[in-house]
Design an enzyme around this catalytic site. Structure first.
Site, PDB file in Angstrom:
ATOM      1  N   HIS A 183       0.756  -1.288   0.154  1.00  0.00           N
ATOM      2  CA  HIS A 183       0.033  -0.097  -0.044  1.00  0.00           C
ATOM      3  C   HIS A 183       1.026   1.321   0.041  1.00  0.00           C
ATOM      4  O   HIS A 183       1.962   1.335   0.796  1.00  0.00           O
ATOM      5  CB  HIS A 183      -0.843   0.070   1.217  1.00  0.00           C
ATOM      6  CG  HIS A 183      -1.510   1.382   1.338  1.00  0.00           C
ATOM      7  ND1 HIS A 183      -1.408   2.217   2.364  1.00  0.00           N
ATOM      8  CD2 HIS A 183      -2.745   1.882   0.822  1.00  0.00           C
ATOM      9  CE1 HIS A 183      -2.314   3.103   2.433  1.00  0.00           C
ATOM     10  NE2 HIS A 183      -3.109   2.965   1.256  1.00  0.00           N
ATOM     11  N   SER A 184       0.665   2.013  -0.866  1.00  0.00           N
ATOM     12  CA  SER A 184       1.438   3.333  -0.805  1.00  0.00           C
ATOM     13  C   SER A 184       2.608   3.200  -1.004  1.00  0.00           C
ATOM     14  O   SER A 184       3.342   2.648  -1.765  1.00  0.00           O
ATOM     15  CB  SER A 184       0.766   4.365   0.318  1.00  0.00           C
ATOM     16  OG  SER A 184       1.251   5.585  -0.015  1.00  0.00           O
ATOM     17  N   TYR A 185       3.604   3.871   0.287  1.00  0.00           N
ATOM     18  CA  TYR A 185       5.069   3.606   0.059  1.00  0.00           C
ATOM     19  C   TYR A 185       5.222   2.173   0.147  1.00  0.00           C
ATOM     20  O   TYR A 185       6.247   1.917  -0.412  1.00  0.00           O
ATOM     21  CB  TYR A 185       5.381   4.356   1.302  1.00  0.00           C
ATOM     22  CG  TYR A 185       6.800   3.850   2.017  1.00  0.00           C
ATOM     23  CD1 TYR A 185       7.957   4.307   1.267  1.00  0.00           C
ATOM     24  CD2 TYR A 185       7.045   2.947   3.003  1.00  0.00           C
ATOM     25  CE1 TYR A 185       9.264   3.863   1.823  1.00  0.00           C
ATOM     26  CE2 TYR A 185       8.308   2.405   3.189  1.00  0.00           C
ATOM     27  CZ  TYR A 185       9.304   3.160   2.651  1.00  0.00           C
ATOM     28  OH  TYR A 185      10.628   2.777   3.033  1.00  0.00           O
TER      29      TYR A 185
END
Length: 265
Positions: free
Chosen positions: A101-103
């Site tokens: 997720h994301s980073y």
């Protein structure tokens, strides 16, 4: 007698080995959280997957979440990649659905160089899709990178990114926002500054990209994923109408997409 003992031994051995005797119900999910979050952020999704009989791992990267006591300026992207690789090795994880997720997408992309043979399919949940040599600041774009650098200088003693309010991630429901704000932690800025190494295996590996609408990602990252999904039959593009922290705002929708990815890999 020999057969009876052998069967009993085999049953005990398979219970211990677990992941070596793979069935649909035992195929594991490894859920890697985003920046300033922790494994805790996957709680609702993990509960749903486990209720369906799946094994789920939600590692917290060094210096974040319940490991915030380890926070230091020396922690970089490589540290977090080692966290994920070590999890695969020590838990003997195989045939997994690896989610970033994301980073966490950056961490997953780097880790795949070493664990791709143990991964059935990768899933990027509004996650970064880097080329070799890029860092997180490159992926967030110059304007947001400049704002983050100012934030680090002003409120992070020049080396850590302080936690941001839940609304930054699209979580506005009061109960969920309070839950998130109580758990978000600082993150070493070095993890955003370090360039990623090779990503060849990540770009060749079967995958799914989930865009959260509205997405917090830069348009060029979404275009990368859309283009790749058009050019690569093993890479699938999906849209989920929920904010960036989808595992908090729509755990049922995220769970459904992860189960779909399991069938696509």
């Amino acid at each position: 007698m020999y057969l009876r003992i052998s069967v009993r031994y085999y049953e005990s051995w398979t219970q211990w080995r677990g992941s070596d005797v793979t069935t649909e119900s035992k195929r594991p999910f490894v859920l890697v959280h985003g920046g300033r979050h922790g494994g805790w952020s996957w709680r609702s999704v993990a509960q749903r997957l486990r209720a369906r009989g799946y094994e789920v791992f939600t590692p917290t990267l060094t210096g974040l979440g319940e490991r915030a006591h380890l926070l230091s300026r020396e922690i970089g992207l490589g540290t977090h990649v080692e966290d994920v690789v070590a999890l695969f090795e020590y838990e003997d994880i195989r045939d997994a659905v690896l989610v970033g997720h994301s980073y966490g997408g950056t961490v997953v992309s780097a880790a795949l160089e070493r664990v791709a043979d143990r991964v059935r399919i990768q899933v990027l949940l509004d996650g970064h899709l880097p080329y070799a040599g890029e860092n997180v600041l490159d992926l967030t774009g110059p304007r947001r990178a400049e704002a983050m650098t100012r934030l680090v200088d002003d409120k992070g003693e020049g080396w850590f990114v302080p936690p941001t309010d839940a609304s930054h991630y699209g979580v506005t429901e009061p109960g969920a926002a309070a839950w998130l704000n109580e758990r978000l932690t600082a993150q070493p800025f070095k993890t955003y500054q370090d360039p990623i190494g090779p990503t060849d295996r990540a770009w060749r590996h079967p995958g799914m990209f989930v865009e959260c609408v509205p997405s917090s990602l830069e348009p060029h990252l979404l275009e990368r994923a859309r283009r790749r999904s058009k050019e690569d039959e093993s890479f699938h593009y999906r849209v989920l109408h929920t904010p960036h922290d989808a595992m908090v705002t729509d755990p049922e929708g995220v769970t459904a997409l992860l189960l779909e990815a399991l069938e696509l890999g």
